[in-house]
Each structure stands twice: as structure tokens, then as C-alpha cells.
Design a protein around this motif. Structure first.
Motif, PDB file in Angstrom:
ATOM      1  N   LYS A  38       9.564  -4.958  -5.757  1.00  0.00           N
ATOM      2  CA  LYS A  38       9.906  -3.118  -5.458  1.00  0.00           C
ATOM      3  C   LYS A  38       9.804  -3.111  -4.097  1.00  0.00           C
ATOM      4  O   LYS A  38      10.471  -2.477  -3.871  1.00  0.00           O
ATOM      5  N   MET A  39       9.122  -3.635  -3.274  1.00  0.00           N
ATOM      6  CA  MET A  39       9.179  -3.104  -1.871  1.00  0.00           C
ATOM      7  C   MET A  39      10.524  -3.435  -1.079  1.00  0.00           C
ATOM      8  O   MET A  39      10.466  -3.499  -0.059  1.00  0.00           O
ATOM      9  N   ARG A  49       0.678  -1.550   0.319  1.00  0.00           N
ATOM     10  CA  ARG A  49       0.046  -0.228  -0.013  1.00  0.00           C
ATOM     11  C   ARG A  49       0.872   1.243  -0.121  1.00  0.00           C
ATOM     12  O   ARG A  49       0.633   2.729  -0.497  1.00  0.00           O
ATOM     13  N   MET A  50       2.275   1.074   0.439  1.00  0.00           N
ATOM     14  CA  MET A  50       2.468   2.680   0.808  1.00  0.00           C
ATOM     15  C   MET A  50       3.937   2.718  -0.160  1.00  0.00           C
ATOM     16  O   MET A  50       4.154   3.472  -0.739  1.00  0.00           O
ATOM     17  N   SER A  51       4.399   1.764  -0.255  1.00  0.00           N
ATOM     18  CA  SER A  51       5.631   1.629  -1.710  1.00  0.00           C
ATOM     19  C   SER A  51       5.499   2.338  -2.919  1.00  0.00           C
ATOM     20  O   SER A  51       4.360   2.508  -3.697  1.00  0.00           O
ATOM     21  N   SER A  52       6.510   2.688  -3.539  1.00  0.00           N
ATOM     22  CA  SER A  52       6.274   3.079  -4.877  1.00  0.00           C
ATOM     23  C   SER A  52       6.490   1.923  -5.938  1.00  0.00           C
ATOM     24  O   SER A  52       6.960   1.286  -5.531  1.00  0.00           O
ATOM     25  N   ALA A  53       5.931   2.481  -7.047  1.00  0.00           N
ATOM     26  CA  ALA A  53       6.158   2.060  -8.221  1.00  0.00           C
ATOM     27  C   ALA A  53       8.224   1.709  -9.239  1.00  0.00           C
ATOM     28  O   ALA A  53       8.537   0.723 -10.365  1.00  0.00           O
ATOM     29  N   ALA A  54       8.654   2.637  -8.364  1.00  0.00           N
ATOM     30  CA  ALA A  54      10.047   2.942  -8.883  1.00  0.00           C
ATOM     31  C   ALA A  54      10.096   3.891  -8.705  1.00  0.00           C
ATOM     32  O   ALA A  54       9.907   4.633  -7.283  1.00  0.00           O
ATOM     33  N   LYS A  55      11.934   4.100  -8.905  1.00  0.00           N
ATOM     34  CA  LYS A  55      12.888   5.187  -8.307  1.00  0.00           C
ATOM     35  C   LYS A  55      11.965   7.192  -8.923  1.00  0.00           C
ATOM     36  O   LYS A  55      12.507   7.938  -7.653  1.00  0.00           O
ATOM     37  N   THR A  56      12.670   7.058 -10.156  1.00  0.00           N
ATOM     38  CA  THR A  56      12.529   7.941 -10.393  1.00  0.00           C
ATOM     39  C   THR A  56      10.956   7.600 -12.590  1.00  0.00           C
ATOM     40  O   THR A  56      10.548   8.625 -12.325  1.00  0.00           O
ATOM     41  N   MET A  57      11.155   6.968 -12.721  1.00  0.00           N
ATOM     42  CA  MET A  57      10.685   6.991 -14.016  1.00  0.00           C
ATOM     43  C   MET A  57       8.958   7.049 -14.155  1.00  0.00           C
ATOM     44  O   MET A  57       9.053   7.501 -15.182  1.00  0.00           O
ATOM     45  N   GLY A  64       1.783   4.310  -4.705  1.00  0.00           N
ATOM     46  CA  GLY A  64       2.458   3.817  -6.543  1.00  0.00           C
ATOM     47  C   GLY A  64       2.716   2.324  -6.790  1.00  0.00           C
ATOM     48  O   GLY A  64       2.205   2.431  -7.849  1.00  0.00           O
ATOM     49  N   LEU A  65       3.160   1.883  -5.959  1.00  0.00           N
ATOM     50  CA  LEU A  65       2.810   0.256  -6.440  1.00  0.00           C
ATOM     51  C   LEU A  65       1.349  -0.224  -6.901  1.00  0.00           C
ATOM     52  O   LEU A  65       1.485  -0.733  -7.356  1.00  0.00           O
TER      53      LEU A  65
END
Length: 314
Positions: free
Chosen positions: A198-199, A145-153, A160-161
Motif C-alpha cells: 500500500k505504501m 507509520r504514515m501511510s493509509s491502508a486504503a483510499k476510502t474503504m 491507517g496502514l
């Protein structure tokens, strides 16, 4: 506070921001200066401290919150801050929620949609696997729920994830109606889990940077390991089904040059690759267009290897 996205060349800055990154460097003349990246929930901006030892420049480091006084300038077409003063802020002087980029969509509603997809599956083993992740594993649930799917892309924000995985699953669900030969349960399971690594590849916000595990293994291998570990706890899980699912994860980048561990060898892996690529590219363009007020041609973009234009309807 004034958000980073609202600044223009010539504006004055006097507000608190998160220090996303800080490095020391030297000018061609041998004078020290600091490169700093400031962040709030609307984005980042480069900043330069040309005399780090001058009065008014407090000691601070990456992930500190600082009050910055400076002027917005432009260098090679990008805004940056010419920093005059920096003050290290104490806890209570800022709200962390103002400094983390977040999904524009409701996280609870998106997660509920994920659970609805899981409930729609018919295969007992795949449904049990997904429930083990999305209903029973509290650490996984929090991270997803909290993570992103990428650093910048693309989808580089809190939630985001989840947003990306749900979008990919919805695209895959459409593919299943258009191409009935696809095994829906296998494809949707792979879609929901394809970026789960990604997590562990990226650290939590505010850093959202590559971990040692992420650097050494990458999210594709990490995700495959996570799925295998969970499958091993489910008695009687069919070996062929497990192998096909893991293959989808290993092949979801499609080509070796894009980081795939395997090229797609089954229909579901090919569909997942196309869905993942579609959502990533559309989000990249969305973020690009939302981050500019320019109209018409925006210039050459190396990610798309093309001159990009904002669509105009007259």
C-alpha cells in the motif's frame, strides 16, 4: 476553525480547507461549474461553484488550501457546499495537521507493539526479514507509520496502514492460540507485511491517491515483490518458507473476485484472509456509525449488500 464533521444543513461556511479534488463540468443547459471536494482531518464534503468566473472566485487547484465562504445544503441525502467566494491561502495561514485524517490511536505505541510481536518470533529467518523492514529500512519505517491502508474503504488516514496491520496481527495471534496447527511465526510475519505494498500503491497524504504503479500492479503484487527483494538479501533463507510467505501475501484477499492473485492453499493463508477481512469490515462499520448521528436503520449499504442498523441497547 469549524471541522467538516460539525456542519449541518443550513449552516454558513467561512473557513480554510484543503482542496482534495477539483474538476470542471457543464450543466444540462451548457453552463460551466466546478465540482470540488474539500477536506479536513475529520472528513470530506462535496462543494459546487456554480459560476467559476464570477467575482470572488480565485484561481485554485487540487491540493491548494483555500478559504471558502458558502452555505451548507443537502442533495440526495448528503451535505454539500454552495460556494459563494474562494480565496487562495498562502503558507502560514493554515496548519496542515488540521487537514489530514489521522488515526485515533498513538502511532508510537502501535509501532512499539509491532516490534514486540517481531521480538516474540522464534524463526531466525522470519525475524531477520521483519527486522530488515521494521528496524533497518528507514524509508519503509516512515512509510509504514504514515501511510493509509486504503483510499476510502477503511483505515483511510495517516497511520491507517500501521493500525490495520497491527489489528490483523493481533487477530492472527489469537487464531494461533485457538488453532495450534497454525505456524505462528509464518502467520504473524504475513500479517505484519500483508499490506506493505500500500505504501507504493497509494501516494502520500494529502493526495492519498493511486500511483501509476498502484494502478498497473496493485498492492498485492507490489508487496510480494518487496518481500522477495528483501528475502534475496538474507543468506540461506529457506526457499519453501519464502514461497509460503509470498503465497500468504498473494492470497490474502481470499477470492479472485476480491483481487486475490491466488486462492488460499495453506492454513496460514486462510487465517490471514479471515483476519484481514474481519478487521476491514469492522472498521468500515465503525467509520460508518461514527460518521452519522442517526439511530436505528441507516438504509441499504452496497458494500455490505444489506440494510444496516445501529445497535441499540435498552
Amino acid at each position: 476553525m469549524k471541522y467538516i464533521k460539525d456542519y449541518a444543513e443550513g449552516d454558513k461556511m467561512c473557513a480554510v480547507y484543503l482542496v482534495k479534488h477539483k474538476t470542471s463540468a457543464m450543466t444540462k443547459n451548457g453552463k460551466p461549474y466546478d465540482n470540488v471536494i474539500l477536506q479536513d482531518k475529520t472528513g470530506t464534503i462535496d462543494a459546487k461553484i456554480w459560476d467559476p468566473n464570477s467575482a470572488g472566485i480565485a484561481d485554485f487547484d487540487t491540493l491548494d488550501y483555500v478559504e471558502v465562504i458558502g452555505e451548507i445544503t443537502s442533495f440526495q441525502g448528503a451535505l454539500q457546499v454552495n460556494v459563494k467566494r474562494v480565496r487562495l491561502c498562502a503558507e502560514g495561514e493554515y496548519d496542515p495537521a488540521d487537514y489530514l485524517p489521522v488515526s485515533s490511536k498513538n502511532v508510537d505505541q502501535m509501532y512499539h507493539a509491532v516490534l514486540e510481536i517481531i521480538d516474540s518470533l522464534e524463526n531466525t529467518y522470519l525475524k531477520q526479514l521483519l527486522n530488515a523492514f521494521f528496524r533497518e529500512d528507514e524509508q519503509f519505517i516512515k512509510g509504514f507509520r504514515m501511510s493509509s491502508a486504503a483510499k476510502t474503504m477503511h483505515h483511510g488516514f495517516v497511520g491507517g496502514l500501521l493500525e490495520h496491520s497491527l489489528s490483523v496481527a493481533r487477530l492472527c495471534n489469537y487464531y494461533c492460540t485457538a488453532y495450534p496447527m497454525l505456524k505462528r511465526d509464518l502467520l504473524l510475519t504475513a500479517a505484519l507485511l500483508h499490506d506493505s505494498g500500500k505504501m507504493r500503491e497509494l501516494s502520500p497524504f494529502p493526495a492519498n491517491d493511486y500511483t501509476d504503479e498502484g494502478q498497473l500492479l496493485g498492492h498485492i503484487v507490489i508487496g510480494a515483490q518487496m518481500i522477495r527483494e528483501k528475502i534475496n538479501t538474507i543468506e540461506g533463507f529457506p526457499q519453501t518458507l519464502a514461497t509460503e510467505l509470498v503465497h500468504c501475501i498473494l492470497a490474502h484477499h481470499g477470492e479472485y473476485e476480491y483481487g486475490a492473485a491466488k486462492k488460499p492453499a495453506i492454513m496460514e493463508a486462510m487465517a490471514l484472509y479471515f483476519a484481514d477481512n474481519t478487521d476491514a469490515k469492522m472498521e468500515m462499520l465503525t467509520e460508518l456509525f461514527m460518521g452519522t448521528s442517526e439511530q436505528g436503520w441507516l438504509g441499504f449499504n452496497r458494500l455490505f449488500d444489506s440494510n444496516i442498523r445501529v445497535t441499540t441497547m435498552e
